[in-house]
Design an enzyme around this catalytic site. Sequence first.
Site, mmCIF file in Angstrom:
data_model
loop_
_atom_site.group_PDB
_atom_site.id
_atom_site.type_symbol
_atom_site.label_atom_id
_atom_site.label_comp_id
_atom_site.label_asym_id
_atom_site.label_seq_id
_atom_site.Cartn_x
_atom_site.Cartn_y
_atom_site.Cartn_z
ATOM 1 N N ASP A 152 -63.147 -34.342 -65.494
ATOM 2 C CA ASP A 152 -64.397 -34.861 -65.279
ATOM 3 C C ASP A 152 -65.008 -35.324 -67.010
ATOM 4 O O ASP A 152 -64.277 -34.795 -67.682
ATOM 5 C CB ASP A 152 -65.481 -34.041 -64.699
HETATM 6 N N1 URA Z 1 -63.223 -28.837 -61.430
HETATM 7 C C1 URA Z 1 -63.944 -29.775 -61.813
HETATM 8 O O1 URA Z 1 -65.118 -29.460 -61.083
HETATM 9 N N2 URA Z 1 -63.996 -30.650 -62.877
HETATM 10 C C2 URA Z 1 -62.688 -30.905 -63.502
HETATM 11 O O2 URA Z 1 -62.860 -31.545 -64.513
HETATM 12 C C3 URA Z 1 -61.792 -30.144 -63.269
HETATM 13 C C4 URA Z 1 -61.456 -29.201 -62.101
#
Ligand code: URA
Length: 242
Positions: free
Chosen positions: A106
């Site tokens: 993310d």
């Molecule tokens: N899980 C999440 O919630 N975000 C990420 O970036 C990776 C795994």
Amino acid sequence: MYMRLDKYLAAHLKLGSRKDVKKMIKDGRIAVNGKPAAVPETPVTPGTDMVCLDGAELKYREHVYIMLNKPKGYVSAVSDNFHKAVTELVPEEFKKFSLFPMGRLDIDTTGLLILTDDGALAHKLLSPGRHIPKTYEAELSESVTAEDIRLFRDGLLLEDGFKCRPAELVPHGERRALIVICEGKFHQVKRMFEAVGKIVTALRRIKMNGLELDESLAAGEARELTEEELDLLINGSMEDRT
Ligand code: URA
């Protein structure tokens, strides 16, 4: 398999256009196995013949694999209209390769991200049946409980009805935890903690399969993987294999 030297230099080593590399050959700057190459048609076998530019060996690589310590604020994409993309952080010498992120973190997640031009490997490692373990460090709104650990181990049910595979949850100080998951649904770690009433306030990936984030890389720094690291990414560590 041999090919013409000019094609090898331009198309494989991406040293410049065909015209540029022909000039380098003409200027006597290219040597094959220690001898200056006389003509662009000189046959070379990639990976076998030693090719040098101005005396420095040009290493043959079929693909490029970069480890990035992803900072916040970058999207895991090749390009993006609204945000900075992780490919912008690739060292200049690798920008000529068509690199893409292997999987996604993310925009606000930090840590280990691999960029490569090896589509076949990305497909193999990310395919739903493969289940490679990924380890994250999470900072949380509350400390984890023994009940959370049990729920994660048994396979959590997310709000949309998705049943997670068993995950390992290890408390790691106050309001911090390590979590190992073997799948990668959208916002998975955040949603798993949400399912047990906790908010992830910071998330950092520190390991993929057997490959650990090089902690000496500052946020935003990237470097090429060593052969040993690539093996750890593909095959896991020795402990994982036994
Ligand atoms: N899980 C999440 O919630 N975000 C990420 O970036 C990776 C795994």
